[in-house]
Design a protein around this motif. Sequence first.
Motif, mmCIF file in Angstrom:
data_model
loop_
_atom_site.group_PDB
_atom_site.id
_atom_site.type_symbol
_atom_site.label_atom_id
_atom_site.label_comp_id
_atom_site.label_asym_id
_atom_site.label_seq_id
_atom_site.Cartn_x
_atom_site.Cartn_y
_atom_site.Cartn_z
ATOM 1 N N SER A 195 -9.898 -7.115 0.735
ATOM 2 C CA SER A 195 -9.766 -5.859 1.483
ATOM 3 C C SER A 195 -8.748 -5.050 0.720
ATOM 4 O O SER A 195 -8.598 -3.739 1.122
ATOM 5 C CB SER A 195 -9.826 -5.945 2.748
ATOM 6 O OG SER A 195 -8.571 -6.480 3.108
ATOM 7 N N ASN A 196 -7.850 -5.323 -0.177
ATOM 8 C CA ASN A 196 -7.022 -4.610 -0.995
ATOM 9 C C ASN A 196 -7.178 -4.623 -2.568
ATOM 10 O O ASN A 196 -6.244 -5.274 -3.106
ATOM 11 C CB ASN A 196 -5.654 -5.352 -0.573
ATOM 12 C CG ASN A 196 -5.192 -4.683 0.870
ATOM 13 O OD1 ASN A 196 -4.835 -3.531 1.170
ATOM 14 N ND2 ASN A 196 -5.438 -5.565 1.856
ATOM 15 N N PRO A 197 -8.333 -4.509 -3.082
ATOM 16 C CA PRO A 197 -8.519 -4.381 -4.699
ATOM 17 C C PRO A 197 -7.627 -3.889 -5.549
ATOM 18 O O PRO A 197 -7.611 -4.064 -6.608
ATOM 19 C CB PRO A 197 -9.886 -3.666 -4.480
ATOM 20 C CG PRO A 197 -10.144 -2.834 -3.504
ATOM 21 C CD PRO A 197 -9.331 -3.472 -2.346
ATOM 22 N N PHE A 198 -6.835 -2.706 -5.045
ATOM 23 C CA PHE A 198 -6.132 -2.169 -5.939
ATOM 24 C C PHE A 198 -4.611 -2.937 -6.080
ATOM 25 O O PHE A 198 -3.699 -2.638 -6.846
ATOM 26 C CB PHE A 198 -5.602 -0.764 -5.524
ATOM 27 C CG PHE A 198 -6.975 0.101 -5.600
ATOM 28 C CD1 PHE A 198 -7.510 0.379 -6.623
ATOM 29 C CD2 PHE A 198 -7.352 0.390 -4.407
ATOM 30 C CE1 PHE A 198 -8.763 1.076 -6.664
ATOM 31 C CE2 PHE A 198 -8.568 1.099 -4.367
ATOM 32 C CZ PHE A 198 -9.105 1.398 -5.580
ATOM 33 N N ILE A 199 -4.401 -3.855 -5.294
ATOM 34 C CA ILE A 199 -3.092 -4.911 -5.597
ATOM 35 C C ILE A 199 -3.352 -6.071 -6.254
ATOM 36 O O ILE A 199 -4.311 -6.850 -6.088
ATOM 37 C CB ILE A 199 -2.759 -5.211 -3.909
ATOM 38 C CG1 ILE A 199 -2.379 -3.961 -3.046
ATOM 39 C CG2 ILE A 199 -1.607 -6.164 -4.212
ATOM 40 C CD1 ILE A 199 -2.047 -4.179 -1.781
ATOM 41 N N SER A 200 -2.706 -6.292 -7.308
ATOM 42 C CA SER A 200 -2.640 -7.832 -7.962
ATOM 43 C C SER A 200 -2.273 -8.923 -6.894
ATOM 44 O O SER A 200 -0.991 -8.557 -6.541
ATOM 45 C CB SER A 200 -2.103 -7.578 -9.297
ATOM 46 O OG SER A 200 -2.551 -6.745 -10.018
ATOM 47 N N ASN A 239 0.744 -1.213 0.039
ATOM 48 C CA ASN A 239 -0.034 -0.085 -0.140
ATOM 49 C C ASN A 239 0.866 1.320 0.084
ATOM 50 O O ASN A 239 0.581 2.248 -0.508
ATOM 51 C CB ASN A 239 -0.966 -0.071 1.088
ATOM 52 C CG ASN A 239 -2.072 -1.084 0.999
ATOM 53 O OD1 ASN A 239 -2.880 -0.921 -0.078
ATOM 54 N ND2 ASN A 239 -2.654 -1.785 1.719
ATOM 55 N N VAL A 240 1.941 1.150 0.624
ATOM 56 C CA VAL A 240 2.900 2.494 0.393
ATOM 57 C C VAL A 240 3.419 2.532 -0.784
ATOM 58 O O VAL A 240 3.645 3.862 -1.312
ATOM 59 C CB VAL A 240 4.096 2.193 1.415
ATOM 60 C CG1 VAL A 240 4.975 3.237 1.614
ATOM 61 C CG2 VAL A 240 3.732 1.913 2.929
ATOM 62 N N PHE A 241 3.818 1.403 -1.708
ATOM 63 C CA PHE A 241 4.171 1.590 -3.108
ATOM 64 C C PHE A 241 3.226 2.272 -3.596
ATOM 65 O O PHE A 241 3.204 3.230 -4.648
ATOM 66 C CB PHE A 241 4.564 0.521 -3.477
ATOM 67 C CG PHE A 241 6.120 -0.326 -3.333
ATOM 68 C CD1 PHE A 241 7.103 0.514 -3.786
ATOM 69 C CD2 PHE A 241 6.222 -1.058 -2.093
ATOM 70 C CE1 PHE A 241 8.413 -0.079 -3.541
ATOM 71 C CE2 PHE A 241 7.583 -1.254 -1.637
ATOM 72 C CZ PHE A 241 8.545 -0.964 -2.502
ATOM 73 N N LEU A 242 1.706 1.622 -3.614
ATOM 74 C CA LEU A 242 0.738 2.311 -4.279
ATOM 75 C C LEU A 242 0.725 3.794 -4.326
ATOM 76 O O LEU A 242 0.083 4.528 -5.192
ATOM 77 C CB LEU A 242 -0.669 1.621 -3.714
ATOM 78 C CG LEU A 242 -0.897 0.125 -4.208
ATOM 79 C CD1 LEU A 242 -2.266 -0.315 -3.630
ATOM 80 C CD2 LEU A 242 -0.780 -0.174 -5.814
ATOM 81 N N LYS A 243 0.843 4.144 -2.864
ATOM 82 C CA LYS A 243 0.661 5.724 -2.740
ATOM 83 C C LYS A 243 1.481 6.462 -3.506
ATOM 84 O O LYS A 243 1.699 7.727 -3.712
ATOM 85 C CB LYS A 243 0.752 6.014 -1.172
ATOM 86 C CG LYS A 243 -0.312 5.654 -0.291
ATOM 87 C CD LYS A 243 -0.284 5.934 1.067
ATOM 88 C CE LYS A 243 -1.518 5.495 1.907
ATOM 89 N NZ LYS A 243 -0.950 5.022 3.159
ATOM 90 N N HIS A 244 2.930 5.701 -3.806
ATOM 91 C CA HIS A 244 3.969 6.404 -4.537
ATOM 92 C C HIS A 244 3.587 6.148 -6.038
ATOM 93 O O HIS A 244 4.744 6.586 -6.724
ATOM 94 C CB HIS A 244 5.229 5.864 -3.894
ATOM 95 C CG HIS A 244 5.676 6.471 -2.727
ATOM 96 N ND1 HIS A 244 5.163 6.162 -1.412
ATOM 97 C CD2 HIS A 244 6.497 7.664 -2.466
ATOM 98 C CE1 HIS A 244 5.624 6.918 -0.391
ATOM 99 N NE2 HIS A 244 6.607 7.739 -1.008
ATOM 100 N N GLY A 245 2.605 5.797 -6.567
ATOM 101 C CA GLY A 245 2.282 5.673 -7.903
ATOM 102 C C GLY A 245 2.871 4.637 -8.726
ATOM 103 O O GLY A 245 2.938 4.355 -9.897
#
Length: 479
Positions: free
Chosen positions: A58-63, A24-30
Amino acid sequence: MKQTVVMYPGAGVGHVGPMTELANVFLKHGYDVTVVLVEPPFKSTDSAATAIERIAASNPFISFHVLPPLPAPDFAASGKHPFLLMLQLLHDYNERLEAFLRGIPRKSLHSVILDMFCVHATDVCVKLGVPVYTFFVGGASCLSVLTQVPAVIAGRQTGLKELGDMPLDFLGVPPMPASHLIKELLEHPEDEMCKAMTDVWKRNTETMGVMVNTFESLESRAVQSLMDLPGRKLRPIYCVGPLVSKGAKDASDKAERNECLEWLDAQPDRSVVFLCFGSMGTLSAEQLKEMAVGLERSGQRFLWSVRNPAGSNNPKKYLEVRPEPDLDALLPQGFLERTKGRGLVVKSWAPQADVLRHRATGAFVTHCGWNSVLEAVAAGVPMLCLPLEAEQKMNNVCMTEDMGVAVELEGYMAGFVKAEEVEAKVRLVIEGGDGRQLRARAAARREEAEAALGEGGSSRASFAQFLLDVDNLGKQLGE
C-alpha cells in the motif's frame, strides 16, 4: 538530483508501520526513501510478515529493500531470551547494511534513520560519515523515563523489583510505580537482559538527534524534560507525530474489512466499544471469558478482536504460530448468540485505524501500545487501559494522569480484570456523566493532533527544523 533517506526499522510490524508513515512525510518533501528490512528470523504469531507485505503493497512510492539474509539463531533451542538473540542478529547485519549504504553515492545519501532497537548500526553510519538519527516509536514520556533509568540503576546492589509499587520520581512524568517499568529493567543491574536494555536506551540518545512519534502538546512536560535532563547533553529532540495510519489504504483485505465496517455502519454514533490488543497482545482463556461476561452485562454495543491465548508467560511465546481462535470454545456458552446484533466478534485481525476513525466507535479497550494510543488520540476516541507488557504500564500512567484521555481497568497488575470492572468502566465511558469529560478531552486532543500536523503546526515545524539541521550537519561532514 534527488536525495535518498534510508530507514532501518528492524523486524517488528509495530516498528515498520510508524516508520513507513515517517517515510511518507519525507516523500512529501521531495526525498526518495528506502526502507531496509531484515528477514524475520522466525514465523511470528499472527503473520507479521503478511502485515509488513500489506504495508509495502500500500506504499508503492517507497522502496523496500531486504538485506541478504544471515542464518537466524535457533530461537526455540537457545537458552537465551529472544530479545538478546534479536539484538545480536541486528548487530551481525551491520556488515550487510554497510555494503548496502556504500552502494548509494555519498552525495545523494541524505541521512539514515534508525529504529530504537537498531542503534548498533550507528557505528556503521559514523564510519561512513552519514548523518544518523534515531526514530523512537514510543512516546516522549516513555523515552524520558528510559533515559533516566540507567542513573537510577547505577550503583544499586539489588534490582528495582523489590521496590514493588513504590512511586519513583522521574522528570517530566507523573510519579511512576517501580512495578510499572519494563519488566527486564526491574531485574538485578548485572542481569544480562537489564544490561542490554539499559545499553539500548543509552545508545538511542547518542545519535545526532531523536525523532519521536508524538506531538508537543500531548506530552509537553516529558518533551521539556528530555531537553533539560541534568548531567547529560542530549541531542536535539524532534516531535514529528502523530504518525499513524489513516486507515482504508492499509486494509487491503476487503472481505475482512467490510465485515467490521459494514457492521459499524449500522450502529449509532459513538456507541460501540472496540476491544483490540495489538499484534502481540493476548489475554488468558480465563480473562477472555471474564471480559465477555462484563461486556454482556454492560448492555453496550461492542466490536471485539479475539486472538488465541498465548501458551505461557515464557518469552518464547512469540515464536508460536497460533491457530485461528475457536470462539465457541473460548467464550462463555451461548455468548455469541445472546449478544448477536449488539456485538461482533472477529478472529485475530481487525482494521484498527479504520475502526477507530469510524463515527460509531465510542471507546477503545487497549493494551496501551503506543501506536494504538496515538491512533485513538488522532481519532478522538477515549480509552480503557489494560496494559499487558513492555512499556505499556508506563503509558497507562501517562494516559490516565497526564493526557487525560483514558481510564484504567483495575486488576491489570494482578493479571486479571473482573467482569464487574469491565461492565462499570465500559458504561462509564460510553454513557456515564463522568465519561462526558473524558470524551470531551479526547475530542480536544484530536484537534490538537490535527493542529500539530497542519500548516504552522508544532510537528511540521519540528520536521522542518530537522531538515535544516541535517543540511547544516551534511555541510560540516562534507568539509
